[in-house]
Write a protein that holds these residues in place. Structure first.
Motif, PDB file in Angstrom:
ATOM      1  N   HIS A 128      23.399 -15.580  59.532  1.00 41.86           N
ATOM      2  CA  HIS A 128      23.388 -14.320  58.796  1.00 41.86           C
ATOM      3  C   HIS A 128      23.182 -14.599  57.305  1.00 41.86           C
ATOM      4  O   HIS A 128      23.420 -15.705  56.823  1.00 41.86           O
ATOM      5  CB  HIS A 128      24.687 -13.543  59.021  1.00 41.86           C
ATOM      6  N   CYS A 131      26.474 -12.530  51.246  1.00 46.96           N
ATOM      7  CA  CYS A 131      26.729 -11.261  50.552  1.00 46.96           C
ATOM      8  C   CYS A 131      26.512 -11.470  49.055  1.00 46.96           C
ATOM      9  O   CYS A 131      27.458 -11.551  48.271  1.00 46.96           O
ATOM     10  CB  CYS A 131      28.150 -10.779  50.845  1.00 46.96           C
ATOM     11  N   LEU A 139      19.777  -6.901  47.744  1.00 44.99           N
ATOM     12  CA  LEU A 139      20.299  -8.056  48.462  1.00 44.99           C
ATOM     13  C   LEU A 139      19.409  -9.265  48.208  1.00 44.99           C
ATOM     14  O   LEU A 139      18.187  -9.211  48.394  1.00 44.99           O
ATOM     15  CB  LEU A 139      20.357  -7.755  49.962  1.00 44.99           C
ATOM     16  N   SER A 168      21.233  -9.010  60.154  1.00 38.55           N
ATOM     17  CA  SER A 168      22.175  -8.959  59.035  1.00 38.55           C
ATOM     18  C   SER A 168      21.536  -8.321  57.806  1.00 38.55           C
ATOM     19  O   SER A 168      22.208  -7.589  57.065  1.00 38.55           O
ATOM     20  CB  SER A 168      22.712 -10.356  58.705  1.00 38.55           C
ATOM     21  N   TRP A 171      21.837  -4.647  58.341  1.00 36.97           N
ATOM     22  CA  TRP A 171      23.230  -4.197  58.169  1.00 36.97           C
ATOM     23  C   TRP A 171      23.628  -4.192  56.701  1.00 36.97           C
ATOM     24  O   TRP A 171      24.147  -3.204  56.202  1.00 36.97           O
ATOM     25  CB  TRP A 171      24.171  -5.114  58.927  1.00 36.97           C
ATOM     26  N   TRP A 172      23.437  -5.334  56.029  1.00 37.06           N
ATOM     27  CA  TRP A 172      23.920  -5.460  54.654  1.00 37.06           C
ATOM     28  C   TRP A 172      23.222  -4.444  53.749  1.00 37.06           C
ATOM     29  O   TRP A 172      23.855  -3.820  52.902  1.00 37.06           O
ATOM     30  CB  TRP A 172      23.693  -6.860  54.101  1.00 37.06           C
ATOM     31  N   THR A 173      21.904  -4.272  53.939  1.00 35.60           N
ATOM     32  CA  THR A 173      21.172  -3.317  53.105  1.00 35.60           C
ATOM     33  C   THR A 173      21.656  -1.894  53.342  1.00 35.60           C
ATOM     34  O   THR A 173      21.807  -1.103  52.402  1.00 35.60           O
ATOM     35  CB  THR A 173      19.665  -3.421  53.387  1.00 35.60           C
ATOM     36  N   LEU A 175      24.639  -0.984  54.336  1.00 37.43           N
ATOM     37  CA  LEU A 175      26.004  -0.845  53.824  1.00 37.43           C
ATOM     38  C   LEU A 175      26.048  -0.880  52.301  1.00 37.43           C
ATOM     39  O   LEU A 175      26.944  -0.284  51.689  1.00 37.43           O
ATOM     40  CB  LEU A 175      26.888  -1.959  54.392  1.00 37.43           C
ATOM     41  N   THR A 180      29.205  -3.931  52.228  1.00 37.60           N
ATOM     42  CA  THR A 180      29.098  -5.253  52.836  1.00 37.60           C
ATOM     43  C   THR A 180      30.302  -6.121  52.505  1.00 37.60           C
ATOM     44  O   THR A 180      30.735  -6.946  53.323  1.00 37.60           O
ATOM     45  CB  THR A 180      27.801  -5.942  52.369  1.00 37.60           C
ATOM     46  N   ARG A 181      30.872  -5.937  51.331  1.00 32.32           N
ATOM     47  CA  ARG A 181      32.064  -6.706  50.953  1.00 32.32           C
ATOM     48  C   ARG A 181      33.204  -6.507  51.955  1.00 32.32           C
ATOM     49  O   ARG A 181      34.037  -7.396  52.138  1.00 32.32           O
ATOM     50  CB  ARG A 181      32.535  -6.296  49.554  1.00 32.32           C
ATOM     51  N   GLY A 209      33.346  -8.461  60.387  1.00 33.45           N
ATOM     52  CA  GLY A 209      32.005  -9.018  60.295  1.00 33.45           C
ATOM     53  C   GLY A 209      31.695  -9.972  61.434  1.00 33.45           C
ATOM     54  O   GLY A 209      30.592  -9.961  61.997  1.00 33.45           O
TER      55      GLY A 209
END
Length: 268
Positions: A128, A131, A139, A168, A171-173, A175, A180-181, A209
């Protein structure tokens, strides 16, 4: 459809080789968790998952220091070897670093060829993303060359590939930086007794996570018939009790770390 020739023993076995994103953590490091630690939540009890991942290991050190040999000595025909490296490989530390389209690919081939030589099924899982974000809230794709190299190798060798990296990124983008934190080890001072001064960790996951990653991997393995679909369970279960997350007491963790290598002592 790899499972057609799987070894039909009483306990099908899946060995995991990877780094800190995969490994099972000791209770003194909770709530830090690797996705391999919680992967058993999504498999039936008759499937044995042997998590040999090692914190700090790269594909290179895992192979050079005897951890791959330990697995290969135990693989039976029909077993699975799930391999996920990259987060340590891209570090600048010369002791662990590999170059994505050179050493990294070469070492991953050792895992693939070693499994197949023993009649086992290799599976590659990309790491993944971390962060990390730029000042504009975008990101940063700091690990990207390694999933690219892994994907190319998977295609060349006809090895099943689970693209956790691309998932990932989505997901991260979605969130965003703050959302994401909540999946990573960002703890305020006093929030958890194991980290009284708090911690800001852009690499390692909280259980939420780790569970998200494990759920996606299990789903993909079953959906693409890499493993028999009946091995996979509870994909729709949203929450699990803390005691289900599988942290090990420190003595047991240390013992397994020392035991699962043919190298020298407590190596990476």
């Amino acid at each position: 459809m790899l499972h057609e020739t799987a070894h039909h023993s009483e306990h099908p076995r899946i060995f995991l080789a990877g780094d800190s994103s995969v490994c099972t953590r000791e209770i003194s490091r909770a709530p830090m968790a690797g996705w391999g630690q919680v992967l058993p939540l999504f498999f039936t009890r008759d499937v044995e998952i042997v998590n040999c991942a090692r914190a700090g290991a790269s594909s290179r050190t895992f192979a050079e220091r005897g951890r791959l040999d330990w697995i290969l000595d135990r693989l039976r025909p029909g077993d699975y070897l799930v391999v996920s490296f990259g987060l340590s490989d891209h570090k600048q530390d010369e002791e662990v670093r590999t170059e994505p389209f050179h050493g990294y690919r070469a070492y991953l081939r050792l895992f693939i060829d070693g499994a197949r030589d023993r009649g086992a099924h290799p599976v590659l899982v990309s790491p993944h993303e971390r962060c990390t974000w730029d000042e504009h809230g975008n990101l940063r794709q700091v690990v990207q060359p390694y999933p690219m190299a892994m994907s190319e190798l998977a295609a060349e060798t006809s090895t099943p590939f689970v693209d956790l990296y691309e998932q990932s990124l989505q997901w991260w983008t979605q969130l965003g930086p703050q959302g994401t934190r909540s999946l990573f080890m960002f703890l305020a001072p006093g929030q958890h007794p194991n980290y009284p001064d708090g911690i800001d960790d852009t690499t390692h996951l909280l259980p939420e996570g780790a569970v998200a990653c494990a759920r996606y991997i299990a789903h993909t393995l079953a959906q693409r018939e890499i493993v028999p679909a009946q091995w996979v369970t509870r994909l729709d279960q949203e929450r699990f009790p803390d005691e289900a997350y599988g942290w090990l007491d420190d003595a047991t963790h240390a013992s397994l770390t020392r035991a699962r290598t043919k190298g020298e002592g407590d190596t990476l």
